[in-house]
Design a protein around this motif. Structure first.
Motif, PDB file in Angstrom:
ATOM      1  N   ALA A   1       0.820  -1.217   0.000  1.00 16.84           N
ATOM      2  CA  ALA A   1       0.000   0.000   0.000  1.00 16.84           C
ATOM      3  C   ALA A   1       0.849   1.261   0.000  1.00 16.84           C
ATOM      4  O   ALA A   1       0.574   2.205  -0.753  1.00 16.84           O
ATOM      5  CB  ALA A   1      -0.934  -0.011   1.211  1.00 16.84           C
ATOM      6  N   ILE A   2       1.879   1.302   0.820  1.00 19.99           N
ATOM      7  CA  ILE A   2       2.684   2.518   0.902  1.00 19.99           C
ATOM      8  C   ILE A   2       3.533   2.713  -0.356  1.00 19.99           C
ATOM      9  O   ILE A   2       3.713   3.841  -0.825  1.00 19.99           O
ATOM     10  CB  ILE A   2       3.582   2.517   2.165  1.00 19.99           C
ATOM     11  CG1 ILE A   2       4.270   3.866   2.339  1.00 19.99           C
ATOM     12  CG2 ILE A   2       4.595   1.402   2.122  1.00 19.99           C
ATOM     13  CD1 ILE A   2       3.332   5.039   2.538  1.00 19.99           C
ATOM     14  N   TYR A   3       4.006   1.635  -0.962  1.00 23.77           N
ATOM     15  CA  TYR A   3       4.798   1.789  -2.182  1.00 23.77           C
ATOM     16  C   TYR A   3       3.919   2.243  -3.345  1.00 23.77           C
ATOM     17  O   TYR A   3       4.350   3.028  -4.196  1.00 23.77           O
ATOM     18  CB  TYR A   3       5.533   0.489  -2.512  1.00 23.77           C
ATOM     19  CG  TYR A   3       6.843   0.369  -1.767  1.00 23.77           C
ATOM     20  CD1 TYR A   3       8.029   0.865  -2.313  1.00 23.77           C
ATOM     21  CD2 TYR A   3       6.903  -0.199  -0.500  1.00 23.77           C
ATOM     22  CE1 TYR A   3       9.235   0.787  -1.627  1.00 23.77           C
ATOM     23  CE2 TYR A   3       8.105  -0.283   0.197  1.00 23.77           C
ATOM     24  CZ  TYR A   3       9.254   0.211  -0.363  1.00 23.77           C
ATOM     25  OH  TYR A   3      10.447   0.141   0.320  1.00 23.77           O
ATOM     26  N   THR A   4       2.687   1.753  -3.390  1.00 23.33           N
ATOM     27  CA  THR A   4       1.747   2.229  -4.419  1.00 23.33           C
ATOM     28  C   THR A   4       1.442   3.708  -4.204  1.00 23.33           C
ATOM     29  O   THR A   4       1.413   4.496  -5.157  1.00 23.33           O
ATOM     30  CB  THR A   4       0.439   1.422  -4.360  1.00 23.33           C
ATOM     31  OG1 THR A   4       0.712   0.053  -4.643  1.00 23.33           O
ATOM     32  CG2 THR A   4      -0.569   1.952  -5.363  1.00 23.33           C
ATOM     33  N   TYR A   5       1.243   4.083  -2.970  1.00 27.48           N
ATOM     34  CA  TYR A   5       0.970   5.485  -2.620  1.00 27.48           C
ATOM     35  C   TYR A   5       2.133   6.375  -3.052  1.00 27.48           C
ATOM     36  O   TYR A   5       1.931   7.445  -3.639  1.00 27.48           O
ATOM     37  CB  TYR A   5       0.741   5.580  -1.110  1.00 27.48           C
ATOM     38  CG  TYR A   5       0.687   6.983  -0.555  1.00 27.48           C
ATOM     39  CD1 TYR A   5      -0.483   7.723  -0.615  1.00 27.48           C
ATOM     40  CD2 TYR A   5       1.812   7.563   0.045  1.00 27.48           C
ATOM     41  CE1 TYR A   5      -0.545   9.013  -0.085  1.00 27.48           C
ATOM     42  CE2 TYR A   5       1.767   8.847   0.573  1.00 27.48           C
ATOM     43  CZ  TYR A   5       0.595   9.564   0.503  1.00 27.48           C
ATOM     44  OH  TYR A   5       0.540  10.835   1.023  1.00 27.48           O
ATOM     45  N   LEU A   6       3.355   5.946  -2.782  1.00 27.72           N
ATOM     46  CA  LEU A   6       4.528   6.743  -3.147  1.00 27.72           C
ATOM     47  C   LEU A   6       4.637   6.904  -4.659  1.00 27.72           C
ATOM     48  O   LEU A   6       4.943   8.000  -5.160  1.00 27.72           O
ATOM     49  CB  LEU A   6       5.794   6.090  -2.596  1.00 27.72           C
ATOM     50  CG  LEU A   6       5.986   6.150  -1.077  1.00 27.72           C
ATOM     51  CD1 LEU A   6       7.201   5.328  -0.673  1.00 27.72           C
ATOM     52  CD2 LEU A   6       6.142   7.594  -0.610  1.00 27.72           C
ATOM     53  N   GLN A   7       4.395   5.820  -5.385  1.00 26.85           N
ATOM     54  CA  GLN A   7       4.506   5.886  -6.843  1.00 26.85           C
ATOM     55  C   GLN A   7       3.463   6.828  -7.436  1.00 26.85           C
ATOM     56  O   GLN A   7       3.755   7.606  -8.354  1.00 26.85           O
ATOM     57  CB  GLN A   7       4.341   4.483  -7.424  1.00 26.85           C
ATOM     58  CG  GLN A   7       5.499   3.554  -7.101  1.00 26.85           C
ATOM     59  CD  GLN A   7       5.231   2.110  -7.520  1.00 26.85           C
ATOM     60  OE1 GLN A   7       4.175   1.800  -8.078  1.00 26.85           O
ATOM     61  NE2 GLN A   7       6.179   1.234  -7.239  1.00 26.85           N
ATOM     62  N   GLU A   8       2.259   6.795  -6.893  1.00 28.88           N
ATOM     63  CA  GLU A   8       1.198   7.642  -7.418  1.00 28.88           C
ATOM     64  C   GLU A   8       1.429   9.110  -7.087  1.00 28.88           C
ATOM     65  O   GLU A   8       1.248   9.982  -7.934  1.00 28.88           O
ATOM     66  CB  GLU A   8      -0.160   7.194  -6.856  1.00 28.88           C
ATOM     67  CG  GLU A   8      -0.593   5.826  -7.345  1.00 28.88           C
ATOM     68  CD  GLU A   8      -1.854   5.357  -6.664  1.00 28.88           C
ATOM     69  OE1 GLU A   8      -2.273   5.984  -5.658  1.00 28.88           O
ATOM     70  OE2 GLU A   8      -2.446   4.358  -7.127  1.00 28.88           O
ATOM     71  N   ARG A   9       1.864   9.410  -5.861  1.00 32.17           N
ATOM     72  CA  ARG A   9       2.035  10.787  -5.441  1.00 32.17           C
ATOM     73  C   ARG A   9       3.313  11.413  -5.971  1.00 32.17           C
ATOM     74  O   ARG A   9       3.410  12.631  -6.080  1.00 32.17           O
ATOM     75  CB  ARG A   9       2.026  10.872  -3.906  1.00 32.17           C
ATOM     76  CG  ARG A   9       0.719  10.479  -3.270  1.00 32.17           C
ATOM     77  CD  ARG A   9      -0.426  11.371  -3.724  1.00 32.17           C
ATOM     78  NE  ARG A   9      -0.217  12.743  -3.326  1.00 32.17           N
ATOM     79  CZ  ARG A   9      -0.631  13.266  -2.174  1.00 32.17           C
ATOM     80  NH1 ARG A   9      -1.290  12.486  -1.312  1.00 32.17           N
ATOM     81  NH2 ARG A   9      -0.423  14.520  -1.882  1.00 32.17           N
ATOM     82  N   ARG A  10       4.313  10.626  -6.280  1.00 34.88           N
ATOM     83  CA  ARG A  10       5.579  11.177  -6.748  1.00 34.88           C
ATOM     84  C   ARG A  10       5.404  11.883  -8.090  1.00 34.88           C
ATOM     85  O   ARG A  10       6.188  12.755  -8.460  1.00 34.88           O
ATOM     86  CB  ARG A  10       6.638  10.078  -6.851  1.00 34.88           C
ATOM     87  CG  ARG A  10       8.033  10.634  -7.076  1.00 34.88           C
ATOM     88  CD  ARG A  10       9.087   9.552  -6.993  1.00 34.88           C
ATOM     89  NE  ARG A  10       9.254   9.061  -5.641  1.00 34.88           N
ATOM     90  CZ  ARG A  10       8.953   7.829  -5.245  1.00 34.88           C
ATOM     91  NH1 ARG A  10       8.458   6.970  -6.117  1.00 34.88           N
ATOM     92  NH2 ARG A  10       9.138   7.463  -4.000  1.00 34.88           N
TER      93      ARG A  10
END
Length: 256
Positions: free
Chosen positions: A191-200
Motif C-alpha cells: 500500500a505505501i509503495y503504491t501510494y509513493l509511486q502515485e504521489r511522486r
C-alpha cells in the motif's frame, strides 16, 4: 608518592570500565528481547507461572544493571580524581562511592525502581497488549504501594501506548509492515509503495498518509519491521480466539 600510587590504578580503572560497559550492553540486549518473550508466554494461560518468573527475572536484571551502573559511575569519579591528582586512597574512595549509590537504590520502593524504567514499562506493556484491550495503565496502578510512595503520588507516570495494527492507507491489518524512520508510522508494504509511486508524479515531497502527521515519507525512510509483523500475527490470533469465545458463548446461550 600518594599521587604516583593512585596513578598506578589508572590502567586497572580503564580495564574495569570497559568490562562494566560490555556487561551493561549485554544487559540492554537481554532487556530488549524480554518484551517479545513475555508476549509469547502471555498468549498461553498455562504459562502464567513462567510469565511470573520472567517478571521477577526482569526486575532482577534491572537491579543488576543499576549495580553495574553504580560501579561504572564510581570508576568514572576515580578516573577523574586520578587525572586531576586529587585522589587519595583510591580503593577506599571507590568502595565508599559504590556503597552510597547502592544504598540509595536499595532504599527505593518497587514503584520507584521500576515504574518509570522504559525497559520495564515496555516489557509489561507488551504483555498487557496480549491480555487486554486498550493502553496499559501507569505501572504505579499495578505495583502495590509501599511506605515512601506517597511522595510520588503527584508525579505524572505514563502508561503504555496502543500500537496501531491497521494500515492508515487500507484501514486493514498490516501486511508485511514497514515503518517510516521519520515519524514511526507503519504501513502495509504494498500500500505505501503504491501510494509513493502515485504521489511522486504530483510532487517530490510526499506527505505521510497517517492522519495529522506533518512528516514526509520516501522509500529511503521505510524499513522492514519483523518484530511488528510478529505482533500483528499475534493480534490476529487474539482476535480469532475472542471470536471463537464469542461464538461459543452465543451457542451456549441458544442451547439454554
Amino acid at each position: 608518592m600518594s599521587r604516583a600510587i593512585d596513578a598506578a590504578h589508572a590502567p586497572r580503572v580503564r580495564q574495569q570500565l570497559a568490562q562494566h560497559r560490555a556487561a551493561l550492553q549485554h544487559m540492554e540486549d537481554v532487556l530488549a528481547r524480554m518484551p517479545e518473550v513475555g508476549a509469547e508466554l502471555a498468549e498461553h494461560a498455562s504459562e502464567a507461572a513462567r510469565l511470573d518468573g520472567l517478571d521477577k527475572m526482569a526486575r532482577a536484571l534491572l537491579d543488576l544493571r543499576q549495580q553495574t551502573q553504580a560501579r561504572e559511575g564510581a570508576l568514572l569519579r576515580v578516573q577523574e580524581q586520578i587525572a586531576t591528582g586529587n585522589g587519595e586512597d583510591v580503593p577506599r574512595t571507590y568502595e565508599q562511592d559504590v556503597r552510597a549509590r547502592s544504598d540509595a537504590y536499595e532504599a527505593r520502593t518497587a514503584r520507584q525502581k521500576y515504574a518509570k524504567d522504559t525497559a520495564y514499562v515496555e516489557f509489561r506493556a507488551r504483555i498487557w497488549e496480549v491480555q487486554h484491550d486498550g493502553a496499559m495503565p501507569p505501572l504505579t496502578d499495578m505495583i502495590p504501594a509501599e511506605p515512601g510512595d506517597e511522595a510520588d503520588d503527584d508525579e505524572l507516570v505514563v502508561g503504555g501506548t496502543v500500537q496501531q495494527f491497521r494500515c492508515p492507507l487500507t484501514a486493514l491489518l498490516l501486511e508485511d509492515p514497514v515503518v517510516s524512520s521519520a515519524c514511526g508510522h507503519a504501513f502495509s508494504r504494498a500500500a505505501i509503495y503504491t501510494y509513493l509511486q502515485e504521489r511522486r508524479v504530483e510532487t517530490r515531497h510526499v506527505p505521510c498518509p497517517a492522519a495529522g502527521c506533518p512528516e514526509r515519507v520516501s522509500e529511503r525512510l521505510l524499513h522492514d519491521a519483523p518484530e511488528l509483523a510478529r505482533r500483528v500475527e499475534r493480534y490476529q490470533r487474539q482476535l480469532a480466539r475472542r471470536e471463537a469465545q464469542r461464538r461459543e458463548a452465543h451457542v451456549a446461550t441458544v442451547l439454554e
